[in-house]
Design a protein around this motif. Structure first.
Motif, PDB file in Angstrom:
ATOM      1  N   ASN A 211      53.507  50.360  29.875  1.00 20.47           N
ATOM      2  CA  ASN A 211      52.984  49.384  29.063  1.00 20.47           C
ATOM      3  C   ASN A 211      53.245  49.591  27.585  1.00 20.47           C
ATOM      4  N   TYR A 212      52.917  50.837  27.306  1.00 16.42           N
ATOM      5  CA  TYR A 212      53.172  51.348  25.933  1.00 16.42           C
ATOM      6  C   TYR A 212      54.628  51.350  25.703  1.00 16.42           C
ATOM      7  N   LYS A 213      55.337  51.792  26.393  1.00 11.16           N
ATOM      8  CA  LYS A 213      56.917  51.734  26.477  1.00 11.16           C
ATOM      9  C   LYS A 213      57.396  50.492  26.535  1.00 11.16           C
ATOM     10  N   ASN A 214      56.708  49.407  26.892  1.00 12.14           N
ATOM     11  CA  ASN A 214      57.054  47.914  27.025  1.00 12.14           C
ATOM     12  C   ASN A 214      58.006  47.969  28.274  1.00 12.14           C
ATOM     13  N   LYS A 215      57.635  48.770  29.451  1.00 13.64           N
ATOM     14  CA  LYS A 215      58.431  48.771  30.511  1.00 13.64           C
ATOM     15  C   LYS A 215      58.047  47.802  31.634  1.00 13.64           C
ATOM     16  N   CYS A 216      56.721  47.262  31.741  1.00 16.58           N
ATOM     17  CA  CYS A 216      55.874  46.348  32.388  1.00 16.58           C
ATOM     18  C   CYS A 216      54.654  45.980  31.762  1.00 16.58           C
ATOM     19  N   PHE A 217      54.325  44.656  32.298  1.00 14.77           N
ATOM     20  CA  PHE A 217      53.057  44.222  31.854  1.00 14.77           C
ATOM     21  C   PHE A 217      52.123  44.031  32.970  1.00 14.77           C
ATOM     22  N   LEU A 218      50.933  43.930  33.031  1.00 13.89           N
ATOM     23  CA  LEU A 218      50.024  43.918  34.023  1.00 13.89           C
ATOM     24  C   LEU A 218      50.137  42.538  34.902  1.00 13.89           C
ATOM     25  N   GLY A 219      50.407  41.502  34.321  1.00 13.02           N
ATOM     26  CA  GLY A 219      50.563  40.368  35.021  1.00 13.02           C
ATOM     27  C   GLY A 219      49.378  39.724  35.545  1.00 13.02           C
ATOM     28  N   ASP A 220      49.110  38.427  35.929  1.00 13.46           N
ATOM     29  CA  ASP A 220      47.963  37.987  36.535  1.00 13.46           C
ATOM     30  C   ASP A 220      47.698  38.752  37.861  1.00 13.46           C
ATOM     31  N   SER A 221      48.635  39.121  38.639  1.00 16.17           N
ATOM     32  CA  SER A 221      48.305  39.962  39.863  1.00 16.17           C
ATOM     33  C   SER A 221      47.450  41.049  39.529  1.00 16.17           C
ATOM     34  N   GLY A 222      47.864  41.999  38.481  1.00 17.80           N
ATOM     35  CA  GLY A 222      47.235  43.094  38.066  1.00 17.80           C
ATOM     36  C   GLY A 222      45.721  42.690  37.424  1.00 17.80           C
ATOM     37  N   SER A 223      45.642  41.670  36.450  1.00 16.75           N
ATOM     38  CA  SER A 223      44.547  41.440  35.898  1.00 16.75           C
ATOM     39  C   SER A 223      43.562  40.989  36.898  1.00 16.75           C
ATOM     40  N   ASN A 224      43.730  40.004  37.836  1.00 20.13           N
ATOM     41  CA  ASN A 224      43.058  39.450  38.824  1.00 20.13           C
ATOM     42  C   ASN A 224      42.443  40.472  39.710  1.00 20.13           C
ATOM     43  N   LEU A 225      43.232  41.545  40.132  1.00 20.29           N
ATOM     44  CA  LEU A 225      43.005  42.538  41.152  1.00 20.29           C
ATOM     45  C   LEU A 225      42.088  43.590  40.606  1.00 20.29           C
ATOM     46  N   LEU A 226      42.014  43.988  39.405  1.00 22.35           N
ATOM     47  CA  LEU A 226      41.472  44.769  38.704  1.00 22.35           C
ATOM     48  C   LEU A 226      39.938  44.241  38.303  1.00 22.35           C
ATOM     49  N   SER A 227      39.878  43.030  37.609  1.00 22.45           N
ATOM     50  CA  SER A 227      38.901  42.214  37.442  1.00 22.45           C
ATOM     51  C   SER A 227      38.025  42.142  38.669  1.00 22.45           C
ATOM     52  N   PHE A 228      38.450  41.745  39.723  1.00 21.36           N
ATOM     53  CA  PHE A 228      37.577  41.511  40.938  1.00 21.36           C
ATOM     54  C   PHE A 228      37.103  42.781  41.415  1.00 21.36           C
ATOM     55  N   VAL A 229      37.889  43.988  41.331  1.00 20.46           N
ATOM     56  CA  VAL A 229      37.539  45.200  42.002  1.00 20.46           C
ATOM     57  C   VAL A 229      36.364  45.734  40.964  1.00 20.46           C
ATOM     58  N   LEU A 230      36.512  45.647  39.816  1.00 23.39           N
ATOM     59  CA  LEU A 230      35.686  46.263  38.750  1.00 23.39           C
ATOM     60  C   LEU A 230      34.278  45.291  38.714  1.00 23.39           C
ATOM     61  N   ILE A 231      34.290  44.220  38.674  1.00 24.38           N
ATOM     62  CA  ILE A 231      32.969  43.340  38.951  1.00 24.38           C
ATOM     63  C   ILE A 231      32.108  43.698  40.093  1.00 24.38           C
ATOM     64  N   TYR A 232      32.964  43.513  41.165  1.00 26.48           N
ATOM     65  CA  TYR A 232      32.721  43.680  42.539  1.00 26.48           C
ATOM     66  C   TYR A 232      31.755  45.170  42.686  1.00 26.48           C
ATOM     67  N   LEU A 233      32.378  46.128  42.159  1.00 27.64           N
ATOM     68  CA  LEU A 233      31.819  47.575  42.209  1.00 27.64           C
ATOM     69  C   LEU A 233      30.517  47.738  41.064  1.00 27.64           C
ATOM     70  N   LEU A 234      30.459  46.731  39.990  1.00 26.59           N
ATOM     71  CA  LEU A 234      29.609  46.985  39.093  1.00 26.59           C
ATOM     72  C   LEU A 234      28.182  45.918  39.556  1.00 26.59           C
ATOM     73  N   ILE A 235      28.437  44.888  40.426  1.00 25.40           N
ATOM     74  CA  ILE A 235      27.310  44.285  40.874  1.00 25.40           C
ATOM     75  C   ILE A 235      26.904  44.916  42.169  1.00 25.40           C
ATOM     76  N   LYS A 236      27.884  45.827  42.964  1.00 27.14           N
ATOM     77  CA  LYS A 236      27.083  46.650  44.224  1.00 27.14           C
ATOM     78  C   LYS A 236      26.464  47.570  43.598  1.00 27.14           C
ATOM     79  N   THR A 237      26.926  48.306  42.597  1.00 21.95           N
ATOM     80  CA  THR A 237      26.233  49.497  41.946  1.00 21.95           C
ATOM     81  C   THR A 237      24.882  48.969  41.334  1.00 21.95           C
ATOM     82  N   SER A 238      24.720  47.864  40.859  1.00 20.91           N
ATOM     83  CA  SER A 238      23.300  47.572  40.419  1.00 20.91           C
ATOM     84  C   SER A 238      22.499  47.230  41.420  1.00 20.91           C
ATOM     85  N   ILE A 239      22.865  46.711  42.578  1.00 18.84           N
ATOM     86  CA  ILE A 239      22.200  46.431  43.537  1.00 18.84           C
ATOM     87  C   ILE A 239      21.672  47.606  44.488  1.00 18.84           C
TER      88      ILE A 239
END
Length: 339
Positions: A211-239
């Motif tokens: 990304n720094y080299k401007n060779k790729c962007f995350l895209g909605d595919s990456g944003s959706n994927l990482l956002s869901f996994v991160l918030i899923y793990l945070l919620i599971k951790t809190s419980i």
């Protein structure tokens, strides 16, 4: 196998897969065919492949499979996945969330269609995975809140809000990647789980380099994927992880991107009468009008790191939220933009 040998194996496996994906990026880009073209709302001046999410997803799949099948790691237990049914269904949801983002990257779905598809998937996981829904919400300052039948709706709203917020944050190189890297890294510290670094942080570092080299962007595919996994793990951790993270501390960690999305929602509703109308009033758009890119990344990274400093110092929830919100609006006001 002793711990140091195991760590060496994990590092070699992770490095090998990361290198293979780095070498294969152009081939993967030609297969995926999702390109972000420059435009009036875009900061970049040339076409950039939207394959960051695909590279990260492929890495996670390969590493997860090798760790479980070859190194005999019990990752399902570590990530609070308590049954085969839950594991299969969760992977279906993750694949679907990634795939919706990929379709959007290629064909530009409307915001309403994306919201509907994502809402259905998040509602399904909230319905299927009872271990994702707390009996009560334990807060860091000693309160326990119970909303009975509203618990599932609260978790649904939290997940969908975070995914949308991170999608909006992903508009300038490095910013969203740094957010994911910092949060996964600190999650590994809170849980004393180095597998999080090997499984999530290393592919994000690979993406940040590209990304720094401007060779790729995350895209909605990456944003959706990482956002869901991160918030899923945070919620599971809190419980399920005792005192590691309380529910209100999750709000602190995601405060920065959610602040920007909520401000944009009401701003667009007030000015355009359309909360989903695209514009150039995101945090990064506003601040970068007055700030060079390197300084902006420093500012943004500080906003991303600040919640973790508050958690480590055990700063009160209300004080933490107040300081983050105050700094956020001060930065916008300093950029001479009407909010």
């Amino acid at each position: 196998m002793d711990n140091y040998t195991l760590l060496a194996y994990k590092f070699l496996i992770s490095a090998f897969i990361a290198i293979i994906l780095l070498i294969s990026q152009k081939k993967i880009s030609s297969i995926i065919g999702a390109i972000d073209e420059p435009g009036y709302r875009k900061i970049h001046k040339s076409s950039v492949p939207l394959i960051g999410g695909t590279l990260i997803y492929l890495y996670i799949i390969f590493v997860y499979f090798i760790y479980v099948s070859v190194l005999n790691e019990d990752l399902n237990f570590e990530f609070h996945i308590f049954s085969l049914k839950n594991f299969v269904f969760l992977n279906f949801i993750i694949l679907s969330i990634y795939f919706i983002g990929l379709i959007d990257d290629k064909f530009n779905l409307t915001n309403v269609k994306k919201l509907i598809f994502l809402s259905i998937l998040i509602a399904l996981i909230c319905y299927q995975d009872n271990s994702l829904i707390p009996n009560n919400f334990e807060l860091s300052f000693g309160w326990n809140l119970t909303f009975n039948n509203l618990n599932k709706f609260i978790i649904f709203f939290l997940i969908i809000s975070f995914i949308i917020s991170m999608n909006l944050l992903d508009g300038v190189n490095l910013q969203s990647g740094i957010f994911y890297l910092v949060n996964f890294f600190f999650l590994s510290i809170y849980l004393n789980n180095i597998n999080i670094i090997f499984i999530f942080c290393i592919p994000i570092i690979l993406f940040l380099y590209l990304n720094y080299k401007n060779k790729c962007f995350l895209g909605d595919s990456g944003s959706n994927l990482l956002s869901f996994v991160l918030i899923y793990l945070l919620i599971k951790t809190s419980i399920h992880s005792g005192d590691s993270i309380k529910f209100d501390q999750i709000i602190i960690l995601i405060c920065f991107p959610c602040l920007d999305s909520f401000r944009l929602f009401f701003y667009r509703l007030w000015v355009y009468g359309q909360p989903f109308k695209a514009d150039m009033n995101h945090f990064h758009h506003i601040v970068m009008r007055k700030t060079k890119f390197n300084y902006f990344i420093l500012i943004s990274s500080s906003m991303i790191l600040l919640p973790h400093i508050f958690l480590i110092l055990d700063i009160n929830f209300f004080i933490s939220i107040f300081i983050i919100t105050l700094l956020y609006f001060l930065l916008l006001i300093r950029s001479n933009k009407t909010i």
